[in-house]
Design an enzyme around this catalytic site. Structure first.
Site, short mmCIF file in Angstrom:
data_model
loop_
_atom_site.label_atom_id
_atom_site.label_comp_id
_atom_site.label_asym_id
_atom_site.label_seq_id
_atom_site.Cartn_x
_atom_site.Cartn_y
_atom_site.Cartn_z
N SER A 110 36.24 43.19 38.70
CA SER A 110 37.06 43.69 37.57
C SER A 110 37.65 42.56 36.73
O SER A 110 38.58 42.79 35.94
CB SER A 110 38.21 44.59 38.07
OG SER A 110 37.68 45.75 38.66
N ARG A 111 37.11 41.34 36.86
CA ARG A 111 37.61 40.23 36.04
C ARG A 111 37.28 40.48 34.57
O ARG A 111 36.13 40.71 34.21
CB ARG A 111 36.98 38.90 36.48
CG ARG A 111 37.53 38.35 37.80
CD ARG A 111 36.77 37.09 38.18
NE ARG A 111 37.35 36.41 39.33
CZ ARG A 111 37.08 36.70 40.59
NH1 ARG A 111 36.23 37.67 40.86
NH2 ARG A 111 37.63 36.02 41.58
N GLY A 112 38.30 40.43 33.73
CA GLY A 112 38.09 40.63 32.30
C GLY A 112 37.93 42.07 31.89
O GLY A 112 37.63 42.35 30.72
N ARG B 2 24.71 45.55 45.96
CA ARG B 2 25.28 44.81 47.09
C ARG B 2 26.09 45.77 47.93
O ARG B 2 26.41 46.88 47.51
CB ARG B 2 26.20 43.69 46.60
CG ARG B 2 27.33 44.22 45.73
CD ARG B 2 28.39 43.19 45.41
NE ARG B 2 29.30 43.66 44.38
CZ ARG B 2 30.33 44.45 44.58
NH1 ARG B 2 30.59 44.89 45.80
NH2 ARG B 2 31.12 44.82 43.59
#
Length: 409
Positions: free
Chosen positions: A159-161, A281
């Protein structure tokens, strides 16, 4: 006779890296981690697990290192606990003629724009989306889709950015954050502008072509998407479960996936299940622990069996409800103290209590996975009891944060 080794390309500081090492050891394998910086994984030293420094962004260097290891060990398989190296794993497996994922499919899937295109072409329900490379593109895309919209990097994890933009000011602010040098890009800058699909959040846990079960997840307050709690299995009707499974399998076909672990995130909207993201993944911690507690299925061990060409077994051994709460601070500042984990761990039904931080740690919230300071996991025969156990455990843990000094004071 040479010992059998499992080569792990990079590890995971908070995720399942340690679990992969331990599972490999239980299977009689020698886990060997190849990493650009092995020292970042504390568990390697704690488990006396071999680690080799190598440039993991250089495929030729990895091939040379695996060839060198092959002179000493029988390399039974190659894998990774980190999604960003999963396509590389596929290329290594192909080179050494070992079971592994399709690298091209993984790379397409990790590009969120390419993923959306393939899902749209296959008629899979997804939010409206546009690709943007500059502020003008972002603004025009948001107008076309209609506020609120979600802005997210085309390539990224945890959830980066990622942020919900509810009005023009938030849209401009986050666009500037992403394109103004504050965001670290994993690839050339590209922003996905996406319709905000509203409704309960679910995650399909998949191995190969089999949906093992579905997790329910809750987020903290907007505008960010930071998980606060996850429950497995989700409370769904048979029809809801069937619809999510059907859409999940359509995703796998559309993206050329179907080997190894995957998870697919959904929102249940007024139109039914809408795909938010396909992740090629295993879901991050504590999801694998929840599946094991609820169904008795060890996804990491079964993944390794697949990697080394052994027969796997996804059969449920029992049926419970397992859940986790992620601990997230409510302010920035210096962590004065944190405690209560031993009290929480002693509560019947609590399976794990883990704190990620030490006192005097500076707390600076990012609005993503890096905000977590710990988690609590519990399991019991039913949902209500598990929730009650979790709440009691979380209430046992407390901390104090002193805000950073304000300039001028």
């Amino acid at each position: 006779m040479a010992r059998r080794a499992l080569v792990l390309v990079e590890g995971h500081t908070r995720g399942p890296g340690l679990l992969y090492v331990q599972a490999a050891q239980r299977l009689g394998l020698v886990p060997i981690t190849l990493s650009a910086d092995p020292a970042q994984y504390d568990y390697l030293a704690a488990e006396s697990s071999e680690a080799i420094r190598v440039d993991t962004d250089n495929l030729d260097a990895l091939i040379r290192e695996c060839s060198r290891l092959g002179a000493t060990y029988d390399i039974a398989g190659i894998t990774s606990a980190a999604q960003s190296f999963y396509a590389t794993v596929g290329k290594l497996c192909q080179h050494f003629d070992l079971p592994g994922p399709n690298a091209a499919s993984i790379e397409r899937c990790c590009d969120k724009f390419a993923q959306r295109q393939l899902l749209a072409e296959a008629g899979v329900p997804i939010p409206a989306y546009r690709m943007a490379e500059n502020a003008t593109d972002v603004e025009s895309s948001a107008v076309e889709i209609g506020l609120p919209v979600i802005l997210k990097p085309v390539v990224g994890l945890g959830s980066r950015g990622v942020r919900l933009c509810r009005n023009p000011d938030e849209l401009a602010e986050h666009t500037n954050h992403l394109l103004g040098g504050k965001h670290i890009w994993r690839s050339s800058p590209g922003i996905l502008v996406e319709e905000f699909a509203q409704g309960p959040h679910y995650i399909a846990q998949i191995m190969g072509n089999e949906v093992i079960g579905i997790t329910a997840a809750d987020f903290g307050p907007p505008p960010y998407f930071v998980f606060r709690g996850v429950t497995f299995p989700a409370l769904l009707t048979d029809e809801e479960h069937k619809r999510i499974v059907d859409v999940s399998l359509r995703c796998l076909r559309a993206l050329g996936l179907g080997w190894g672990p995957m998870n697919i995130e959904f929102r249940w909207t007024k139109l039914g299940p809408v795909v938010i993201e396909v992740n090629p993944r295993l879901a991050g911690a504590p999801d694998p622990q929840l599946v094991q507690l609820a169904y008795g299925v060890d996804l990491i061990t079964e993944h390794i069996k697949l990697v080394i060409g052994d027969e796997w077994n996804l059969r449920r051994r029992h049926s419970q409800t397992a859940a986790a709460r992620l601990l997230v601070p409510d302010r920035d500042g210096t962590l004065d103290w944190i405690g209560g984990e031993s009290r929480a761990a002693a509560i019947p039904g609590v399976a794990e209590v883990k704190l990620y931080v030490e006192p005097k740690t500076p707390i600076v919230r990012k609005g993503d996975i890096r905000d977590y300071i710990g988690h609590v996991v519990a399991a019991s025969p039913n949902f209500a009891r598990t929730e009650a156990i979790l709440q009691r455990a979380v209430d046992s843990i407390d901390w104090s944060i002193t805000p950073f000094p304000t300039l001028g004071k």
